[in-house]
Design a protein around this motif. Structure first.
Motif, PDB file in Angstrom:
ATOM      1  N   GLY A  19       0.818  -1.209   0.000  1.00 57.49           N
ATOM      2  CA  GLY A  19       0.000   0.000   0.000  1.00 57.49           C
ATOM      3  C   GLY A  19       0.846   1.250   0.000  1.00 57.49           C
ATOM      4  N   LEU A  20       0.562   2.140   0.939  1.00 57.56           N
ATOM      5  CA  LEU A  20       1.248   3.424   1.001  1.00 57.56           C
ATOM      6  C   LEU A  20       2.322   3.459   2.094  1.00 57.56           C
ATOM      7  N   SER A  21       2.606   2.309   2.708  1.00 57.31           N
ATOM      8  CA  SER A  21       3.708   2.242   3.672  1.00 57.31           C
ATOM      9  C   SER A  21       5.035   2.184   2.931  1.00 57.31           C
ATOM     10  N   SER A  22       6.113   2.476   3.648  1.00 56.69           N
ATOM     11  CA  SER A  22       7.428   2.433   3.012  1.00 56.69           C
ATOM     12  C   SER A  22       7.891   0.987   2.829  1.00 56.69           C
ATOM     13  N   MET A  23       8.945   0.803   2.075  1.00 53.55           N
ATOM     14  CA  MET A  23       9.403  -0.533   1.717  1.00 53.55           C
ATOM     15  C   MET A  23      10.887  -0.686   2.059  1.00 53.55           C
ATOM     16  N   PRO A  24      11.200  -1.037   3.306  1.00 55.32           N
ATOM     17  CA  PRO A  24      12.600  -1.332   3.633  1.00 55.32           C
ATOM     18  C   PRO A  24      13.107  -2.490   2.770  1.00 55.32           C
ATOM     19  N   GLU A  25      14.408  -2.598   2.679  1.00 58.04           N
ATOM     20  CA  GLU A  25      14.998  -3.671   1.877  1.00 58.04           C
ATOM     21  C   GLU A  25      14.636  -5.026   2.468  1.00 58.04           C
ATOM     22  N   GLY A  26      14.223  -5.967   1.633  1.00 54.02           N
ATOM     23  CA  GLY A  26      13.836  -7.306   2.064  1.00 54.02           C
ATOM     24  C   GLY A  26      14.978  -8.290   1.924  1.00 54.02           C
ATOM     25  N   PRO A  27      14.724  -9.575   2.180  1.00 56.27           N
ATOM     26  CA  PRO A  27      13.466 -10.130   2.666  1.00 56.27           C
ATOM     27  C   PRO A  27      13.218  -9.780   4.129  1.00 56.27           C
ATOM     28  N   TYR A  28      11.971  -9.937   4.558  1.00 60.61           N
ATOM     29  CA  TYR A  28      11.593  -9.592   5.924  1.00 60.61           C
ATOM     30  C   TYR A  28      11.466 -10.853   6.777  1.00 60.61           C
ATOM     31  N   ALA A  29      11.679 -10.680   8.068  1.00 61.64           N
ATOM     32  CA  ALA A  29      11.398 -11.741   9.033  1.00 61.64           C
ATOM     33  C   ALA A  29      10.054 -11.449   9.692  1.00 61.64           C
ATOM     34  N   MET A  30       9.368 -12.494  10.139  1.00 56.55           N
ATOM     35  CA  MET A  30       8.084 -12.285  10.809  1.00 56.55           C
ATOM     36  C   MET A  30       8.266 -11.408  12.038  1.00 56.55           C
ATOM     37  N   GLY A  31       9.414 -11.532  12.702  1.00 53.76           N
ATOM     38  CA  GLY A  31       9.670 -10.695  13.876  1.00 53.76           C
ATOM     39  C   GLY A  31       9.620  -9.216  13.556  1.00 53.76           C
ATOM     40  N   ALA A  32      10.072  -8.833  12.351  1.00 57.13           N
ATOM     41  CA  ALA A  32      10.022  -7.418  11.958  1.00 57.13           C
ATOM     42  C   ALA A  32       8.582  -6.964  11.741  1.00 57.13           C
ATOM     43  N   LEU A  33       7.752  -7.826  11.154  1.00 58.19           N
ATOM     44  CA  LEU A  33       6.345  -7.466  10.925  1.00 58.19           C
ATOM     45  C   LEU A  33       5.589  -7.362  12.242  1.00 58.19           C
ATOM     46  N   VAL A  34       5.893  -8.257  13.172  1.00 56.11           N
ATOM     47  CA  VAL A  34       5.282  -8.178  14.503  1.00 56.11           C
ATOM     48  C   VAL A  34       5.732  -6.896  15.212  1.00 56.11           C
ATOM     49  N   ARG A  35       7.011  -6.585  15.094  1.00 60.02           N
ATOM     50  CA  ARG A  35       7.538  -5.373  15.734  1.00 60.02           C
ATOM     51  C   ARG A  35       6.921  -4.125  15.125  1.00 60.02           C
ATOM     52  N   ASP A  36       6.676  -4.123  13.814  1.00 62.17           N
ATOM     53  CA  ASP A  36       6.007  -2.979  13.180  1.00 62.17           C
ATOM     54  C   ASP A  36       4.643  -2.736  13.814  1.00 62.17           C
ATOM     55  N   ALA A  37       3.858  -3.812  13.966  1.00 66.05           N
ATOM     56  CA  ALA A  37       2.530  -3.677  14.570  1.00 66.05           C
ATOM     57  C   ALA A  37       2.640  -3.212  16.016  1.00 66.05           C
ATOM     58  N   GLU A  38       3.579  -3.783  16.738  1.00 70.38           N
ATOM     59  CA  GLU A  38       3.788  -3.402  18.137  1.00 70.38           C
ATOM     60  C   GLU A  38       4.117  -1.916  18.262  1.00 70.38           C
ATOM     61  N   ARG A  39       5.022  -1.436  17.420  1.00 75.27           N
ATOM     62  CA  ARG A  39       5.430  -0.036  17.516  1.00 75.27           C
ATOM     63  C   ARG A  39       4.313   0.897  17.059  1.00 75.27           C
ATOM     64  N   LEU A  40       3.526   0.473  16.070  1.00 75.23           N
ATOM     65  CA  LEU A  40       2.397   1.301  15.638  1.00 75.23           C
ATOM     66  C   LEU A  40       1.393   1.448  16.777  1.00 75.23           C
ATOM     67  N   LEU A  41       1.075   0.358  17.459  1.00 80.41           N
ATOM     68  CA  LEU A  41       0.116   0.442  18.567  1.00 80.41           C
ATOM     69  C   LEU A  41       0.678   1.261  19.716  1.00 80.41           C
ATOM     70  N   ASP A  42       1.972   1.154  19.979  1.00 78.80           N
ATOM     71  CA  ASP A  42       2.578   2.024  20.994  1.00 78.80           C
ATOM     72  C   ASP A  42       2.487   3.491  20.568  1.00 78.80           C
ATOM     73  N   HIS A  43       2.768   3.753  19.272  1.00 79.90           N
ATOM     74  CA  HIS A  43       2.691   5.113  18.735  1.00 79.90           C
ATOM     75  C   HIS A  43       1.294   5.698  18.923  1.00 79.90           C
ATOM     76  N   LEU A  44       0.284   4.849  18.754  1.00 81.26           N
ATOM     77  CA  LEU A  44      -1.114   5.289  18.868  1.00 81.26           C
ATOM     78  C   LEU A  44      -1.654   5.123  20.288  1.00 81.26           C
ATOM     79  N   GLU A  45      -0.801   4.675  21.198  1.00 79.15           N
ATOM     80  CA  GLU A  45      -1.161   4.473  22.606  1.00 79.15           C
ATOM     81  C   GLU A  45      -2.365   3.542  22.747  1.00 79.15           C
ATOM     82  N   VAL A  46      -2.308   2.428  22.022  1.00 80.96           N
ATOM     83  CA  VAL A  46      -3.390   1.447  22.039  1.00 80.96           C
ATOM     84  C   VAL A  46      -3.069   0.341  23.045  1.00 80.96           C
TER      85      VAL A  46
END
Length: 262
Positions: free
Chosen positions: A59-86
């Motif tokens: 989508g409209l998110s940025s694209m760091p160099e791959g390949p990605y690990a699942m840990g990075a995708l989990v960390r992205d969600a974790e940091r987004l929820l922290d950013h939004l104080e969820v």
């Protein structure tokens, strides 16, 4: 449009509903963006806060160099929820989004009070299968996989509708390296042991015509969590929130009501 700058990645997200409501977070499947949930959100109870985002490389998110690990995708969600104080959200994850949901629940139970594991698994396919798919798409482009993907994504009736062209376009216009990076993350993930340690309300949703994560896989995964429930949507493929939105919203509303989130 809103972007959360999380350091190595900038995630596009959107908030709908009641800003002061109980949070429900949605995480997409491989090859889609946050529009995946467009048909479902208007059918859900009012008074909730709906948070959607595009995972890295989509989508409209940025694209760091791959390949990605699942840990990075989990960390992205974790940091987004922290950013939004969820805190204490219901996290709805579909396909790879359901894998992210499992990983995040294991890591941050303060963020998640309940899980909806939709069309997903603790392990999806094999590493060899994903490596072969990645090699084929890297050589021939996403268009080469589009027709087979539509067969997995949708039931027969939806595939015969004019709307199918929109979803085919969404897939083929995703950034190639972002798609392949996340595909590699799926191929490298086995959550059977960590997910079996979870103790929280959980709902599994499957489509009976899902060619990517068949109902037995979804049931087997959600059964790892004691007290979980399972809901089968007939005539639906891998993306039942698209081809059966009324049935999907009904299952989700029932779960939200049951656990007292509405």
């Amino acid at each position: 449009m809103q972007l959360a700058d999380l350091g190595d990645v900038r995630l596009h997200y959107r908030i709908d509903g009641d800003p002061a409501g109980a949070p429900v977070v949605f995480s997409n499947s491989l090859g889609t963006d946050l529009r995946l949930w467009d048909a479902v959100l208007p059918l859900l109870p009012q008074g909730l806060k709906f948070i959607r985002y595009d995972m890295r490389g989509h989508g409209l998110s940025s694209m760091p160099e791959g390949p990605y690990a699942m840990g990075a995708l989990v960390r992205d969600a974790e940091r987004l929820l922290d950013h939004l104080e969820v805190r204490d959200c219901v996290f709805v994850g579909l396909s790879i989004g359901g894998m992210i949901a499992q990983g995040l629940a294991v890591k941050r139970l303060d963020q998640i009070r309940a899980l909806v594991l939709s069309n997903t698994g603790a392990k999806i396919g094999t590493k060899q299968m994903w490596d072969e798919r990645i090699a084929q798409i890297r050589a021939h482009g996403l268009d080469s996989a589009a027709d087979a993907t539509m067969e997995r994504w949708f039931g027969k009736a939806f595939r015969e509708s004019a709307e199918i062209a929109l979803w085919r376009n969404m897939l083929t216009r995703q950034p190639l390296d972002g798609y392949l990076g996340c595909a590699a993350a799926i191929g490298g993930t086995d959550f059977y042991t960590p997910t079996s340690g979870l103790r929280l309300p959980a709902l599994g949703i499957a489509g009976d015509a899902d060619g990517a994560t068949p109902p037995d896989l979804v049931r087997e995964t959600v059964d790892l969590i004691p007290g979980s429930t399972f809901h089968l949507i007939r005539g639906a493929g891998h993306l039942p929130c698209v081809d059966q939105p009324v049935a999907y919203a009904g299952a989700l509303t029932g779960f939200l009501t049951q656990i007292g989130h509405v």
